[in-house]
Design an enzyme around this catalytic site. Structure first.
Site, PDB file in Angstrom:
ATOM      1  N   LYS A  51       0.842  -1.209   0.000  1.00  0.00           N
ATOM      2  CA  LYS A  51       0.000   0.000   0.000  1.00  0.00           C
ATOM      3  C   LYS A  51       0.877   1.260   0.000  1.00  0.00           C
ATOM      4  CE  LYS A  51      -3.776  -2.374   2.323  1.00  0.00           C
ATOM      5  NZ  LYS A  51      -4.498  -2.657   3.573  1.00  0.00           N
ATOM      6  N   GLN A  95      -4.232  -1.028   9.838  1.00  0.00           N
ATOM      7  CA  GLN A  95      -4.203  -2.325   9.170  1.00  0.00           C
ATOM      8  C   GLN A  95      -4.869  -3.391  10.044  1.00  0.00           C
ATOM      9  OE1 GLN A  95      -3.150  -3.019   6.002  1.00  0.00           O
ATOM     10  NE2 GLN A  95      -3.738  -5.156   6.303  1.00  0.00           N
ATOM     11  N   ASP A 118     -10.522   3.645   4.728  1.00  0.00           N
ATOM     12  CA  ASP A 118     -11.004   2.268   4.529  1.00  0.00           C
ATOM     13  C   ASP A 118     -12.534   2.193   4.567  1.00  0.00           C
ATOM     14  OD1 ASP A 118      -9.217   0.300   3.910  1.00  0.00           O
ATOM     15  OD2 ASP A 118      -8.616  -0.134   5.970  1.00  0.00           O
TER      16      ASP A 118
END
Ligand code: NAP
Length: 284
Positions: A51, A95, A118
């Site tokens: 990422k 994460q 997200d």
């Protein structure tokens, strides 16, 4: 025998990367992605690295912080609070998965909804499931939608079967398919006779992490989106679908690796770009 076409997530993500690079080059200031990793789960370290690398290749700035697995929840909440207040940070990603002593929902909901790259805070989830147009769509779901668009696949009227009901993938993907006027069935570990349900699917999205689908249980000409990731002891990655046996049955199939994985990463980049433009009032 059906001539199965590959839904090439790697190629599609490369095309979308080039498109985004051009748009980012025109911005007065570089958007910044901040990523927090708690623990040293090897798979998470690989995903985070991918990422950050993609973000930098597009022209974004990145901030990365890794904390040990036994970090107290208050320390993590303080870090997020701190990032929330820094104007230069446009998107915050924690994460997943988090170590089990931590309250995942509490931590995710600490993220400022305007920086929730997200799309997993309750604000963004609520907005998404109630049809608010400009909310953040979780990355894997947005990535799948982008892949369907690239191949001109219109799911309207199709029977879509989503296997998996997580907040991360299954539920938002079912909602995306519903928004696109598919008739959606959501399956999970307690579903009875999963195989006969999959046999009726025009499109199957599998997000489980176990090999649960093979060519024999697919309807001919169905579209197969394989989200699952299984790491073999030899280091190889496979998905939920026995790829070789699906060839000749499916009309389209996304491979693992090279399917949904790279689409999830590029969708994250588009989410960051959208957040930045919204914060700068560049997006209506
Ligand atoms: P998760 O939270 O563990 O959810 C897994 C889902 O699968 C659950 O809903 C579970 O049902 C269901 N399930 C488990 N065994 C099953 C079975 N035998 N038959 C039917 N359903 C079953 O996982 P996740 O976060 O959604 O991720 C799912 C998979 O996608 C994982 O392999 C993950 O690594 C992968 N993934 C890939 C990407 C990517 O970018 N490619 C992104 C995210 C995730 P219950 O709800 O009843 O427990």
């Amino acid at each position: 025998m059906v001539n199965t076409k590959i839904l090439d997530g790697k190629l599609t993500s490369e095309k979308l990367t080039e498109k985004l690079k051009l748009q980012v080059a025109n911005l007065a200031k570089k958007p910044t992605l901040a990523v927090l990793l708690v623990g040293d789960n090897p798979a998470s370290e690989i995903y985070v690295k991918a990422k950050l690398k993609k973000a930098q290749s597009i022209g974004f700035d990145t901030i990365f912080e890794q904390m040990s697995a036994d970090t107290a929840e208050e320390i993590i909440l303080e870090k997020i609070e701190d990032w929330n207040t820094i104007d230069d940070i446009n998107g915050i990603l924690v994460q997943l998965p988090l170590p089990s002593h931590l309250n995942k929902n509490k931590i995710l909901n600490e993220i400022d909804e305007e920086k929730d790259v997200d799309g997993l805070t309750k604000f963004n989830s609520g907005s998404y499931y109630t049809g608010v147009k400009d909310c953040v769509v979780p990355c894997t779901t947005r990535g799948i939608a982008m892949l369907l668009d690239e191949y001109g696949i219109n799911v309207e009227g199709m029977h879509a079967v989503v296997v998996g009901r997580s907040n991360l993938v299954g539920k938002p993907t079912a909602q995306m398919l519903l928004n696109r006027n598919a008739t959606v069935t959501v399956c999970h570990s307690k579903t009875k006779d999963l195989e006969s349900i999959i046999k009726t699917a025009d499109i199957v999205v599998s997000a489980v992490g176990e090999k649960i689908i093979n060519g024999k249980i697919l309807k001919n000409d169905s579209i197969v989106i394989d989200v699952g990731i299984e790491r073999r002891s030899n280091g190889k990655i496979t998905g939920d679908v026995d790829f070789d046996s699906a060839l000749g049955h499916a009309s389209f199939i996304s491979p693992v690796p090279g399917g949904v994985g790279p689409m999830t990463v590029i969708a994250l980049m588009y989410n960051l770009f959208d957040l930045y433009r919204r914060q700068q009032h560049l997006l209506q």
